[in-house]
Scaffold this active site. Sequence first.
Site, PDB file in Angstrom:
ATOM      1  N   LYS A 272      -4.918   1.217   3.836  1.00 31.08           N
ATOM      2  CA  LYS A 272      -3.684   0.543   4.232  1.00 31.08           C
ATOM      3  C   LYS A 272      -3.518   0.607   5.747  1.00 31.08           C
ATOM      4  CE  LYS A 272      -0.829   1.523   0.138  1.00 31.08           C
ATOM      5  NZ  LYS A 272      -0.597   0.118  -0.236  1.00 31.08           N
ATOM      6  N   ARG A 346      -2.581   0.561 -11.292  1.00 32.86           N
ATOM      7  CA  ARG A 346      -2.908  -0.041 -12.587  1.00 32.86           C
ATOM      8  C   ARG A 346      -4.104   0.650 -13.230  1.00 32.86           C
ATOM      9  NH1 ARG A 346      -3.687  -5.715  -9.656  1.00 32.86           N
ATOM     10  NH2 ARG A 346      -2.179  -4.696  -8.293  1.00 32.86           N
TER      11      ARG A 346
END
Length: 494
Positions: A272, A346
Amino acid sequence: MEIKLITTAPELIEIDALVAFCFAGGSTLPPLNGAAADLLAEACASGEFDPKPCETLLIHRPGGLAARRLLVAGAGERDKLTAALARQIAGAAIRTLKPMKYRSAAFIVDGELASPAMVEAVAEGVLLADFETDRLKTDPKLREKHIDRVYLAVAQAAPAMETALAKGIVVAGAQNFTRTLVNEPSNLMTPPKLAEHARALAAEHGLKIDILDEPRLRQMGCGALLGVAQGSIEPPCLIHLEYVPDTAVDESVHLALVGKGVTFDTGGVSIKPSEGMEKMKYDMAGAASVLGAMAAIAQLKPAVRVSAFAPCVENMLSNNAQRPGDIVRTLSGKTVEVLNTDAEGRLILADALTYATRNCGATHVVDAATLTGAIVVALGHIHAGLFSNNAALQDLILAASKAAGETFWPMPLDDDYNDYLKSPSADLPNIGGRWGGAVTAAKFLESFVEGKPWAHLDIAGTAWLEEGKPYLAKGPSGLPVRTFVELALAFGAR
Ligand code: BES
Ligand code: ZN
Ligand code: ZN
């Protein structure tokens, strides 16, 4: 904080501040007269005070009252006062008084406020408003600003009112517990730390607990969860807490609450940008919310079996980190191509969802996860996204969230979105294309719930308040603890 019902007449309550709700047009609860009423009328007429929700006006020497101060709390239109609004108004009153070093307050829970739902809401508003995020600040002066004592003055301390107050204390306590966990920095809140908190919680409230450690996860074949965890020195775990009621309204129902527990999300090799990365400590808010909900559920004892599952990892990058393009085998047997290591939530949830439904027999599943930036683009910081494969469960959640005063917006989940989830070499990729990112993330999760009624709450935009509210400190919101608790109660009442 001591918080209790009293039946003293408003004018006789000895307290630092008596809080009076003030509606549009200037009418108040309790009705005021004499000098206080004149002062308020004057402030309204001059525009100094507008009785909108969360606006406040402090009156210093309220003649005719035993209270030292009168805090007038704007409450909007009299016929539009809901429990959700009362929660906020009560909170705003507390957050007005606190920095002024007042230590005690009394609310008049009469008229429109004379119901169990309102008592619960006011108690919750007070306790949630008292929460601060300064645990690690060392200035002792900060500790001086706290509210010691709050009275809710009712006409009669009926048992239903006492029960409502007790419930409010439990629910707000659970939500503040969640906020405490979420607020901790990631060096102090690692997967083993979360497991420790879960153990303490289970011991305190008599819940069953099973913590699946790394060797067990490996032996079971939780390749997706382990793939995310492998870049970090922190060992992963899957926390399973279980509440079994004495009698259930329906023995066949087993509700599972599943929460994403990424204690820090660097993004992994798909790293990120550094700006704002510090906020990724709240990537375990889903896990913290299921732990908090279980604390409340254990005390409120709904007549339904409830489990919480929290897959906990740190998404770090290192010599051993998972690479983009790696293919992992999930617990379900399905293979996943990890195209982006930052879509890690996920992956860990996939294994937790399979474990809940296939291994533990969950019949209804609701997960909460700070899953996608895309949900923030879609809904901002106002609503959390709600995705479900089952209309009845979705309706139950919307009803529960309404009672709880938390808001969710239904999002689509058509199978057409599966077109975005194609991998040439594995059963599924872990990301879709550029568009509809919150939906493709939800579609990915759906393939791991074994067709069971399931709902997914994407709380990326709502688990953390970027700015404080008049009624809540900036930082962790504790969403969706209250909705989870109301949902379990609804399941137990069916
Ligand atoms: N934890 C993030 C999602 C997130 C974003 C939470 C903003 C809170 C605030 C999640 O793991 C993530 O990084 N998702 C990616 C997915 C993408 C790579 C498909 C995202 O949303 O950018
Ligand atoms: Zn991520
Ligand atoms: Zn994440």
